[in-house]
Write a protein that holds these residues in place. Structure first.
Motif, PDB file in Angstrom:
ATOM      1  N   THR A  45       7.504  13.104   1.095  1.00  0.00           N
ATOM      2  CA  THR A  45       6.892  12.926   2.416  1.00  0.00           C
ATOM      3  C   THR A  45       7.802  13.525   3.478  1.00  0.00           C
ATOM      4  OG1 THR A  45       7.945  10.801   2.905  1.00  0.00           O
ATOM      5  CG2 THR A  45       5.892  10.754   1.635  1.00  0.00           C
ATOM      6  N   ASN A  46       7.219  13.733   4.667  1.00  0.00           N
ATOM      7  CA  ASN A  46       8.019  14.155   5.801  1.00  0.00           C
ATOM      8  C   ASN A  46       8.865  12.988   6.298  1.00  0.00           C
ATOM      9  OD1 ASN A  46       6.920  16.785   5.880  1.00  0.00           O
ATOM     10  ND2 ASN A  46       5.118  16.019   6.974  1.00  0.00           N
ATOM     11  N   PRO A  47      10.052  13.254   6.801  1.00  0.00           N
ATOM     12  CA  PRO A  47      10.877  12.152   7.290  1.00  0.00           C
ATOM     13  C   PRO A  47      10.313  11.567   8.582  1.00  0.00           C
ATOM     14  CG  PRO A  47      11.914  14.257   7.788  1.00  0.00           C
ATOM     15  CD  PRO A  47      10.737  14.563   6.921  1.00  0.00           C
ATOM     16  N   ALA A  48      10.560  10.311   8.767  1.00  0.00           N
ATOM     17  CA  ALA A  48      10.220   9.653  10.031  1.00  0.00           C
ATOM     18  C   ALA A  48      11.505   9.498  10.826  1.00  0.00           C
ATOM     19  CB  ALA A  48       9.584   8.298   9.770  1.00  0.00           C
ATOM     20  N   VAL A  49      11.479   9.922  12.083  1.00  0.00           N
ATOM     21  CA  VAL A  49      12.668   9.902  12.926  1.00  0.00           C
ATOM     22  C   VAL A  49      12.368   9.125  14.193  1.00  0.00           C
ATOM     23  CG1 VAL A  49      14.377  11.310  14.144  1.00  0.00           C
ATOM     24  CG2 VAL A  49      13.333  12.177  12.038  1.00  0.00           C
ATOM     25  N   GLN A  50      13.241   8.220  14.518  1.00  0.00           N
ATOM     26  CA  GLN A  50      13.090   7.467  15.767  1.00  0.00           C
ATOM     27  C   GLN A  50      14.454   7.192  16.357  1.00  0.00           C
ATOM     28  OE1 GLN A  50      11.923   3.226  15.028  1.00  0.00           O
ATOM     29  NE2 GLN A  50      11.744   3.910  12.901  1.00  0.00           N
TER      30      GLN A  50
ATOM     31  N   PRO B  74       0.826  -1.218   0.000  1.00  0.00           N
ATOM     32  CA  PRO B  74       0.000   0.000   0.000  1.00  0.00           C
ATOM     33  C   PRO B  74       0.853   1.259   0.000  1.00  0.00           C
ATOM     34  CG  PRO B  74      -0.730  -1.541   1.694  1.00  0.00           C
ATOM     35  CD  PRO B  74       0.586  -2.042   1.206  1.00  0.00           C
ATOM     36  N   ALA B  75       0.332   2.298  -0.633  1.00  0.00           N
ATOM     37  CA  ALA B  75       1.056   3.572  -0.650  1.00  0.00           C
ATOM     38  C   ALA B  75       1.005   4.246   0.714  1.00  0.00           C
ATOM     39  CB  ALA B  75       0.476   4.504  -1.704  1.00  0.00           C
ATOM     40  N   THR B  76      -0.076   4.089   1.452  1.00  0.00           N
ATOM     41  CA  THR B  76      -0.210   4.655   2.795  1.00  0.00           C
ATOM     42  C   THR B  76      -1.020   3.691   3.655  1.00  0.00           C
ATOM     43  OG1 THR B  76      -2.261   5.836   2.219  1.00  0.00           O
ATOM     44  CG2 THR B  76      -0.186   7.056   1.961  1.00  0.00           C
ATOM     45  N   TYR B  77      -0.913   3.886   4.947  1.00  0.00           N
ATOM     46  CA  TYR B  77      -1.747   3.157   5.913  1.00  0.00           C
ATOM     47  C   TYR B  77      -2.546   4.166   6.720  1.00  0.00           C
ATOM     48  CZ  TYR B  77       0.670  -1.265   5.012  1.00  0.00           C
ATOM     49  OH  TYR B  77       1.159  -2.409   4.423  1.00  0.00           O
ATOM     50  N   ALA B  78      -3.822   3.834   6.932  1.00  0.00           N
ATOM     51  CA  ALA B  78      -4.695   4.729   7.701  1.00  0.00           C
ATOM     52  C   ALA B  78      -4.298   4.775   9.165  1.00  0.00           C
ATOM     53  CB  ALA B  78      -6.155   4.293   7.555  1.00  0.00           C
TER      54      ALA B  78
ATOM     55  N   PHE C 287      20.069  -9.220  21.547  1.00  0.00           N
ATOM     56  CA  PHE C 287      18.787  -9.033  20.877  1.00  0.00           C
ATOM     57  C   PHE C 287      19.013  -8.961  19.373  1.00  0.00           C
ATOM     58  CE2 PHE C 287      18.236  -7.301  25.097  1.00  0.00           C
ATOM     59  CZ  PHE C 287      16.997  -7.765  25.485  1.00  0.00           C
ATOM     60  N   GLU C 288      17.906  -9.212  18.625  1.00  0.00           N
ATOM     61  CA  GLU C 288      17.896  -9.040  17.175  1.00  0.00           C
ATOM     62  C   GLU C 288      16.764  -8.092  16.840  1.00  0.00           C
ATOM     63  OE1 GLU C 288      17.529 -11.678  13.086  1.00  0.00           O
ATOM     64  OE2 GLU C 288      18.244 -12.610  14.938  1.00  0.00           O
ATOM     65  N   TYR C 289      17.047  -7.087  16.020  1.00  0.00           N
ATOM     66  CA  TYR C 289      16.101  -5.997  15.808  1.00  0.00           C
ATOM     67  C   TYR C 289      15.593  -5.980  14.360  1.00  0.00           C
ATOM     68  CZ  TYR C 289      17.962  -4.294  20.221  1.00  0.00           C
ATOM     69  OH  TYR C 289      18.331  -4.196  21.548  1.00  0.00           O
ATOM     70  N   THR C 290      14.324  -5.579  14.221  1.00  0.00           N
ATOM     71  CA  THR C 290      13.728  -5.329  12.907  1.00  0.00           C
ATOM     72  C   THR C 290      13.110  -3.944  12.907  1.00  0.00           C
ATOM     73  OG1 THR C 290      11.605  -6.315  13.551  1.00  0.00           O
ATOM     74  CG2 THR C 290      13.222  -7.759  12.496  1.00  0.00           C
ATOM     75  N   ASN C 291      13.081  -3.325  11.744  1.00  0.00           N
ATOM     76  CA  ASN C 291      12.477  -2.009  11.614  1.00  0.00           C
ATOM     77  C   ASN C 291      11.791  -1.973  10.258  1.00  0.00           C
ATOM     78  OD1 ASN C 291      12.074   0.871  11.100  1.00  0.00           O
ATOM     79  ND2 ASN C 291      13.475   1.224  12.809  1.00  0.00           N
ATOM     80  N   CYS C 292      10.448  -1.900  10.284  1.00  0.00           N
ATOM     81  CA  CYS C 292       9.656  -1.852   9.051  1.00  0.00           C
ATOM     82  C   CYS C 292       9.251  -0.413   8.763  1.00  0.00           C
ATOM     83  CB  CYS C 292       8.416  -2.745   9.209  1.00  0.00           C
ATOM     84  SG  CYS C 292       7.509  -2.939   7.655  1.00  0.00           S
ATOM     85  N   ILE C 293       9.506   0.010   7.558  1.00  0.00           N
ATOM     86  CA  ILE C 293       9.317   1.413   7.191  1.00  0.00           C
ATOM     87  C   ILE C 293       8.132   1.514   6.224  1.00  0.00           C
ATOM     88  CG2 ILE C 293      10.438   3.408   6.131  1.00  0.00           C
ATOM     89  CD1 ILE C 293      13.117   1.895   6.829  1.00  0.00           C
ATOM     90  N   TYR C 294       7.279   2.517   6.459  1.00  0.00           N
ATOM     91  CA  TYR C 294       6.061   2.691   5.678  1.00  0.00           C
ATOM     92  C   TYR C 294       5.634   4.143   5.759  1.00  0.00           C
ATOM     93  CZ  TYR C 294       4.046   2.577  10.338  1.00  0.00           C
ATOM     94  OH  TYR C 294       3.766   2.843  11.665  1.00  0.00           O
ATOM     95  N   VAL C 295       4.589   4.494   5.001  1.00  0.00           N
ATOM     96  CA  VAL C 295       4.011   5.841   5.078  1.00  0.00           C
ATOM     97  C   VAL C 295       2.737   5.733   5.898  1.00  0.00           C
ATOM     98  CG1 VAL C 295       3.008   7.761   3.794  1.00  0.00           C
ATOM     99  CG2 VAL C 295       4.985   6.555   2.872  1.00  0.00           C
ATOM    100  N   GLY C 296       2.776   6.411   7.049  1.00  0.00           N
ATOM    101  CA  GLY C 296       1.644   6.341   7.966  1.00  0.00           C
ATOM    102  C   GLY C 296       0.728   7.540   7.851  1.00  0.00           C
ATOM    103  N   PRO C 297      -0.232   7.633   8.737  1.00  0.00           N
ATOM    104  CA  PRO C 297      -1.252   8.691   8.640  1.00  0.00           C
ATOM    105  C   PRO C 297      -0.686  10.097   8.862  1.00  0.00           C
ATOM    106  CG  PRO C 297      -1.489   7.437  10.673  1.00  0.00           C
ATOM    107  CD  PRO C 297      -0.499   6.694   9.826  1.00  0.00           C
ATOM    108  N   ASP C 298       0.421  10.223   9.551  1.00  0.00           N
ATOM    109  CA  ASP C 298       0.937  11.549   9.864  1.00  0.00           C
ATOM    110  C   ASP C 298       1.978  12.042   8.864  1.00  0.00           C
ATOM    111  OD1 ASP C 298      -0.606  11.589  12.165  1.00  0.00           O
ATOM    112  OD2 ASP C 298       0.938  10.588  13.356  1.00  0.00           O
ATOM    113  N   GLN C 299       2.225  11.256   7.824  1.00  0.00           N
ATOM    114  CA  GLN C 299       3.250  11.686   6.874  1.00  0.00           C
ATOM    115  C   GLN C 299       2.647  12.296   5.625  1.00  0.00           C
ATOM    116  OE1 GLN C 299       5.374   7.705   7.604  1.00  0.00           O
ATOM    117  NE2 GLN C 299       6.982   9.013   6.701  1.00  0.00           N
TER     118      GLN C 299
END
Length: 407
Positions: A382-387, A345-349, A395-407
């Motif tokens: 889009t606006n950047p997402a910063v975390q 999807p292009a965005t998520y609600a 530990f083993e880490y995952t990070n899934c990137i998407y366009v959310g409602p605030d972007q």
């Protein structure tokens, strides 16, 4: 009325005065012939008219030179040569023209008009050809080049930006010209030392910590290809990567991150063997990341060491049809572009709907040392997402990137 022999003697006396260069006497004598004897000496009258005009032109040129009208005098001597190519005054015209050029060149040097002085001396060199005067004229040209280079070197203390580069370029070109064209003149050793002195004066900005301000001159110098300037080119090539690195830090601290990244990237591209290469590559990533988020990062990273500088896994996924650029900056720095995800999807609600699965999502895997990392991601438009994420051992880490409602 005067006749025959007396008139002939008057013409002969005037012509003799002309031939020995005494044109003031000749003009009066020729005038007498054309006036008093005109009824009886028509042949001599015509020749006297020509002789009087010829001498008048010679006197006019000398008068112009005498009052400092050197350009006018040179023009008048040229006119005289063209109008009277077979004149008996040739040797006097030649000598006076050379003297005029020499006086003109001296006057221009005395007033600091060095470029024009060189032009005049070069015209004089053409005039004297391979004659005995050539060595002296060549020495004058070389000395003028060195004088101008010295004057430009002194001016560097008050110049910045392009005028400073232009002054260095002119000085270097002058000193190279002396070594290349006038190596047999007394000024040649001064030209060699002059290059060293110009470089020392040109590089004072770096010596005082004005790293970015120093770069335009260094950029020019490292591109100089003249063998005669090889010594200062080598010095600039040693000093320039340090200036690039320090300029990158200077721009980063000033919040001009695009310029900071450009300085670091230039070092990385042009000096792969420099000791600061790995640090500059990491700092370039940090500068771009800071530019995306609009604020400096908590700290600059350590040197770049590839995508596996540690042992703690972090996998990035892209859950969007567009490619995404991701910055991971902490103890190390990474810049990754993940391709778009076909069918995503292009965005998520809502954020809760995003990344229902990692299957089929484009990904990249890093193994990191422990520490706190800023992760910045941005899709075009889009606006950047910063975390911020703490990466810990075990530990083993995952990070899934998407366009959310605030972007």
């Amino acid at each position: 009325m005067f006749y025959g022999a007396a008139g002939g003697r008057a013409y002969a006396d005037a012509a003799a005065a002309r031939d020995r260069g005494d044109c003031a006497t000749a003009v009066d004598g020729f005038g007498q012939v054309t006036g008093v004897y005109e009824l009886t000496l028509s042949g001599d009258v015509a020749r006297a008219d020509a002789g009087r005009a010829e001498c008048s032109a010679f006197l006019a040129a000398g008068d112009a030179a005498g009052r400092g009208g050197y350009a006018e005098a040179v023009g008048l001597y040229g006119d005289l040569r063209r109008a009277y190519p077979d004149t008996a005054l040739t040797s006097f015209v030649d000598a006076d023209l050379r003297r005029t050029y020499d006086e003109w060149g001296t006057q221009l040097r005395d007033t600091g008009n060095y470029d024009e002085a060189v032009r005049v001396y070069r015209d004089l060199l053409v005039e004297v050809g391979d004659g005995p005067e050539a060595a002296g004229v060549r020495a004058q040209i070389a000395a003028t080049y060195v004088e101008e280079a010295d004057a430009l070197r002194v001016q560097l203390a008050t110049l910045t930006d392009q005028p400073r580069v232009d002054a260095v370029r002119s000085a270097v070109e002058n000193l190279v010209a002396v070594q290349r064209e006038f190596a047999d003149t007394p000024s040649a050793p001064a030209a060699v030392q002059g290059l060293i002195d110009v470089y020392a004066a040109a590089n004072t900005q770096a010596a005082t910590g004005l790293w970015c301000e120093a770069l335009p001159v260094l950029d020019y110098l490292v591109a100089v290809t003249d063998a005669e300037a090889a010594g200062i080119v080598a010095a600039a090539d040693v000093d320039r990567p340090a200036a690039l690195f320090r300029c990158g830090l200077q721009e980063y601290d000033a919040g001009t991150w695009t310029e900071s990244a450009a300085a670091f990237d230039q070092l990385v591209a042009e000096y792969p063997n420099d000791p600061q290469f790995a640090q500059a590559r990491a700092d370039a990533i940090a500068a771009r990341a800071a530019g995306v988020q609009g604020a400096a990062l908590p700290a600059l990273p350590g040197p770049f060491a590839g995508d596996s500088p540690g042992s703690i896994p972090l996998t990035l996924y892209n859950d969007n049809p567009s490619e995404v650029r991701v910055y991971v900056v902490g103890p190390t720095a990474h810049e990754i572009v993940l391709p778009g995800c076909a069918g995503c999807p292009a965005t998520y609600a809502t954020d809760g709907e995003a990344c229902p699965t990692f299957d089929g999502r484009p990904s990249a895997r890093l193994t990191l040392p422990a520490g706190s990392y800023t992760i910045i991601s941005q899709y075009t438009g889009t606006n950047p997402a910063v975390q911020t994420s703490a990466v810990e051992r075990g530990f083993e880490y995952t990070n899934c990137i998407y366009v959310g409602p605030d972007q």
